[in-house]
Design a protein around this motif. Structure first.
Motif, short mmCIF file in Angstrom:
data_model
loop_
_atom_site.label_atom_id
_atom_site.label_comp_id
_atom_site.label_asym_id
_atom_site.label_seq_id
_atom_site.Cartn_x
_atom_site.Cartn_y
_atom_site.Cartn_z
N ILE A 71 0.82 -1.22 0.00
CA ILE A 71 0.00 0.00 0.00
C ILE A 71 0.86 1.26 0.00
O ILE A 71 0.38 2.34 -0.40
CB ILE A 71 -0.97 0.00 1.21
N HIS A 116 0.60 5.49 -1.63
CA HIS A 116 0.87 6.73 -0.90
C HIS A 116 1.95 7.54 -1.60
O HIS A 116 1.81 8.76 -1.75
CB HIS A 116 1.30 6.41 0.54
N CYS A 158 1.83 2.99 6.97
CA CYS A 158 1.42 1.95 6.02
C CYS A 158 1.84 0.56 6.49
O CYS A 158 2.05 -0.34 5.68
CB CYS A 158 2.03 2.24 4.65
N GLU A 214 -3.30 4.47 7.45
CA GLU A 214 -4.09 3.60 6.61
C GLU A 214 -5.23 2.98 7.43
O GLU A 214 -5.17 2.88 8.65
CB GLU A 214 -3.22 2.48 6.03
N HIS A 233 -6.43 8.14 -2.72
CA HIS A 233 -5.27 8.43 -1.88
C HIS A 233 -4.74 9.84 -2.16
O HIS A 233 -4.31 10.54 -1.24
CB HIS A 233 -4.17 7.40 -2.10
#
Length: 346
Positions: free
Chosen positions: A12, A16, A70, A93, A292
């Protein structure tokens, strides 16, 4: 320019980094991970500083304004509190944490240190969802009858076997905590506080500690009812994520694989032409600006103008609380009330 550091360089984290790169007035300047090899991609692509210890990052990189967390969910609280105590703003997150106690600790630390806190629930920024929210804010659905939140996805055993923390209760959670929490955030955001839930869950097909399928019902504080279904057992691939709202003067279903299209809309106060315009507008750009990126741009603006982010820590806690109450009900095989609403509704 607001400067960001990412903690936890798993899958993830790339979203970002891309969001920070695309967002105005944002710059990625550092990453942190216990495994040096995990940071190599970011060092080469973004020319950032790398740290294997969060304390070193917080001490050394004084220019950092925001810490993006994250890591596996079970580590969110400790990292967020350290960041807040170092006077860094926090982007965490989903879920905000795995317990309400940890969520409260994160929120308190950010409040006490005067830093902003936002939780990554990007589905709120999808064009179809924004259209639905505007319709509901205008009262066009009338008195609400009920809502349906559905996540029918596939996460095969190979997905869970990628890392030892996946599917565990202490670090990850199951389909409700990990996959469906975005849809549950939308459910609470659109329908309001929940008063009571009754739920059943099971681990049917995946070799994990947490649940891979869950079904439940909810009663909202406004009296409307809700249906919740979530599974990672769908064969052979993701089938749908949808949210449907039914009211006295209108009904809407936002669906597709990731709740991005208007699959049904019938509203008393809107003509067929007006509804068609909304449907086609969404169809032309169903994903819109990446969620995001919206989160990053919002925290930048919140810092610059000293306002609350659109998705607050309390918002993250509300979605988490719904998941935890569904778990509590499944464990006890009984309906579970939300304490904050017991006195009002009893």
């Amino acid at each position: 320019m607001i400067k960001f550091a990412i903690v936890g360089c798993g899958h993830i984290a790339k979203k970002h980094a891309e969001a920070i790169e695309k967002a105005e007035n944002a710059q990625l300047v550092a990453v942190c991970d216990k495994i040096p090899e995990s940071m190599q991609y970011y060092k080469e692509k973004y020319d950032v500083k790398t740290f294997t210890d969060l304390s070193d990052l917080l001490k050394d990189e004084n220019e950092v304004d925001v810490i993006n967390i994250c890591t596996p969910s079970g580590f969110h609280a400790n990292i967020a509190i350290q960041a807040a105590n170092a006077k860094k703003h926090v982007v965490v997150e989903k879920p905000i944490s795995l317990t309400l106690e940890d969520a409260d600790a994160i929120i308190s630390a950010c409040n006490e240190n005067g830093v902003k806190l936002t939780v990554v629930h990007p589905n709120r920024f999808r064009p179809a969802i924004k259209e639905l929210r505007a319709i509901m804010d205008a009262g066009k659905l009338g008195k609400l009858s009920h809502a349906d939140a559905t996540v029918r996805w596939n996460r095969n055993q190979a997905y869970y076997d990628q890392a030892p923390w996946r599917g565990t209760k202490n670090l990850d959670g199951g389909v409700l905590m990990n996959q469906a929490i975005h849809n549950l955030d939308l459910l609470v955001w659109l329908m309001g506080d929940v008063d009571q839930v009754y739920s059943m869950s099971a681990t049917r097909l995946r070799n994990i500690e947490a649940e891979d399928v869950s079904v439940g019902v909810a009663r909202f504080s406004n009296g409307a009812l809700g249906i919740i279904e979530a599974a990672t057992t769908i064969y052979p691939k993701n089938l749908e994520e949808s949210i449907s709202i039914f009211g006295e003067t209108g009904s809407v279903k936002i669906g597709g694989v990731t709740a991005s299209f208007v699959e049904h809309m019938d509203i008393e106060s809107l003509t067929e032409e007006e509804i068609s315009e909304i449907v086609e507008r969404v169809k032309a750009d169903p994903l819109g600006k990446p969620g995001h990126q919206c989160i990053i741009e919002d925290i930048v603006e919140a810092i610059k103008t000293d306002r609350e982010p659109i998705v607050t820590g309390e918002d993250g806690k509300r979605a988490l609380e719904l998941v935890i109450k569904l778990y509590d009900s499944a464990d006890s095989n009984e309906p579970v009330r939300f304490e904050k609403n017991v006195e009002v509704n009893s």
